[in-house]
Design an enzyme around this catalytic site. Sequence first.
Site, PDB file in Angstrom:
ATOM      1  N   ASP A 122       0.812  -1.228   0.000  1.00 54.25           N
ATOM      2  CA  ASP A 122       0.000   0.000   0.000  1.00 54.25           C
ATOM      3  C   ASP A 122       0.839   1.269   0.000  1.00 54.25           C
ATOM      4  OD1 ASP A 122      -2.204  -1.704   0.120  1.00 54.25           O
ATOM      5  OD2 ASP A 122      -2.236  -1.660   2.315  1.00 54.25           O
ATOM      6  N   GLN A 168       2.134  -6.123  -3.017  1.00 56.86           N
ATOM      7  CA  GLN A 168       2.610  -6.178  -1.619  1.00 56.86           C
ATOM      8  C   GLN A 168       3.894  -5.351  -1.478  1.00 56.86           C
ATOM      9  OE1 GLN A 168       1.595  -9.591  -3.081  1.00 56.86           O
ATOM     10  NE2 GLN A 168      -0.310  -8.582  -2.618  1.00 56.86           N
ATOM     11  N   GLY A 180      -4.372  -4.482  -3.788  1.00 51.71           N
ATOM     12  CA  GLY A 180      -5.397  -3.468  -4.053  1.00 51.71           C
ATOM     13  C   GLY A 180      -4.653  -2.225  -4.464  1.00 51.71           C
ATOM     14  N   HIS A 181      -4.619  -1.946  -5.761  1.00 55.14           N
ATOM     15  CA  HIS A 181      -3.853  -0.813  -6.281  1.00 55.14           C
ATOM     16  C   HIS A 181      -4.835   0.255  -6.743  1.00 55.14           C
ATOM     17  CE1 HIS A 181      -0.264  -3.728  -7.166  1.00 55.14           C
ATOM     18  NE2 HIS A 181      -0.590  -3.648  -5.901  1.00 55.14           N
ATOM     19  N   LYS A 205       1.957   2.066  -5.061  1.00 58.05           N
ATOM     20  CA  LYS A 205       2.539   1.501  -6.294  1.00 58.05           C
ATOM     21  C   LYS A 205       1.626   1.760  -7.491  1.00 58.05           C
ATOM     22  CE  LYS A 205       2.537  -2.526  -4.287  1.00 58.05           C
ATOM     23  NZ  LYS A 205       2.176  -2.138  -2.900  1.00 58.05           N
TER      24      LYS A 205
END
Length: 433
Positions: free
Chosen positions: A17, A228, A44-45, A20
Site C-alpha cells: 500500500d 505487496q 489493491g492498487h 505503487k
Amino acid sequence: MTTHGSCTVIVGCQWGDEGKGKIVDVLAENVDIVARYQGGANAGHTVHVGEEEFILHQIPSGILHQGKRCLLGNGVVLDIVQLFQEYDALLARGVALEGRVGVSRRAQLLLPYHRLLDRAVEEATDTKIGTTGRGIGPAYEDKAGRRGVRVIDLANPERLAKRVAAAQERVVRRLEELGATEALATLERDMDEALALGPRLLELATDTGPEISAALRAGKKVLLEGAQGTALDLDHGTYPFVTSSNTTAAAAAIGTGIGPTSIDAVIGVVKAYTTRVGEGPLPTAFEPEMDARVRELGGEFGATTGRPRRCGWFDSVLARHAAQVNGLTGIAVTKLDVLDTLPELRVATAYRMPDGSVTESFPADTWSLSAVEPVYETLPGWQAPTTEARRLEDLPARARAYLNRLEELTGAPVQWVSVGTRRSQIIPCGAVA
Ligand code: GDP
Ligand code: IMO
Ligand code: MG
C-alpha cells in the site's frame, strides 16, 4: 541478451500500500507494456483518473492508459473469477480492452477452494496472519506442492478435470479436519462458475517472457509491477507475517519469464511514513492518538479488505533493507502531502534491541522486531500545503530537507515525489530510467 528498450521494476518497500498503483499509472504513460509478476487479488492498487477512482486487484495498473499492453506473468496466482469481474467492470466504465490483456500460460489458477481454505485456516489458527482471505497462501502451497492447476491446463479438459478433482479433494479433507464444512455449501456452484470462464481465459493466453523480450528487442519500454511490499516478502519480510510469494525485485524476472539481465532499473516505492495491515510487528507504530490522526489524513483503510491500516513513522532501517534486497536504483516517495500539517516528524534510524544493543540492520528474528525500540531522529514539519508543488523547488525547504534525509538514510536517490492522488500531483526529481 542485449536489450534495446528499457525494463523497470516498481516494487513496494514497506508493508504494501505504498502507492505503487499511482506510480505505475503515472509512469505507464511512457511505456508499452506493464506486467504483474507475483501475488494475486490480495493486491489493491488504487488509481485516480480525473474524478474517477479505480481499484485494481488483478489487472496491472497500466490498464487506464489507452493502448498499453497489460500482462499477468507466470508468478501470479490468477483468480479467474476476480479477473473477469475486474475486466468486465473496466469495460462497463468505458475502458477499451481489446487485445490489451495477456495472461501467462504458466500462471497458476487460484480457484474457489483456495479462498475457502485460506479463510478456514485463519479462523482455526492461534497465530493469525490476518490474510486478505483471497486464497493466496493455499494457491502458492498448491504450486510449491506441485498440485497446482495452470492456465495451460484449461486447454485439456480431461487433464484439467483430473487435476482439479485431486486438488479439490485434498482441500475438502482439510476443511473437514478443521470442522469448516459449512463453507462447502456453494463450492460446486462456484467451481462451475470459475471453470466456465476457462475458454475466455485461454483467449488471453500468451508467453509473457518471449513477449516482453521481443518488445525490449524492438526498443519498447516495460514496467514490471510488484504487489505487496518488501516486508511482506516470503524470504525477506517479517516471516511468518508475510504473503506467500517473493514480492521483491528479483522475483520480477522469474515471475514474468525474462532473465535478470534484462532489467535496467528498480524503483522502490516508499510512503513518506509507514503503514501495515494484517498481523505482525510494526516497530515505528504511532501512539493511538497520532495513529488515528494519520489514518484519517492519509485515508489509510485497506483497498482490498477495508481494514484500518496501522500507521507509524518512516522507518529507514526497513528502507535500507529494501534498498539492499531489491537493488534499488531509485525511490519514489508517496503521500508526502499527508504530513503537511504535522508540527514535527520522526524518522527511525536504528533499532535498540531487547538486549540493549543498537542495530542499523533489519533483524531476521521477527519476534525480536516486536520488542525493538526505534531510535528516532526528529525533523521539523513544514506545516504548509505541498499538493500544488510540481517541481522540487516548489516544496517548502523543510519538506525538501525531509526528503533529503530519507534519501541519505535509504541510500537510493529520490526520483519521484507524489503529493496527492491525481496523476498531475507528481514531482520528477532527476534522472529516471
Ligand atoms: P498500492 O497497493 O501500493 O498501490 O497502494 P494503495 O492503492 O493500496 O494505497 C495507496 C493509497 O494512497 C491510495 O488510496 C492512493 O490513491 C493514495 N495515494 C497514492 N499516492 C498518494 C499521494 O501522494 N498522496 C495522497 N494523499 N494519497 C496518495
Ligand atoms: P498491495 O499490493 C498490504 C498482507 C495481509 C496479511 C499478509 C498475508 O495492495 O500493496 P495474504 O492475503 O497475502 O496471504 O496476506 O499480507 N497483504 C497486504 N498488505 N497491501 C497488500 O497488497 C497486501 N497483500 C497482502 O494483510 O498481513
Ligand atoms: Mg494496496
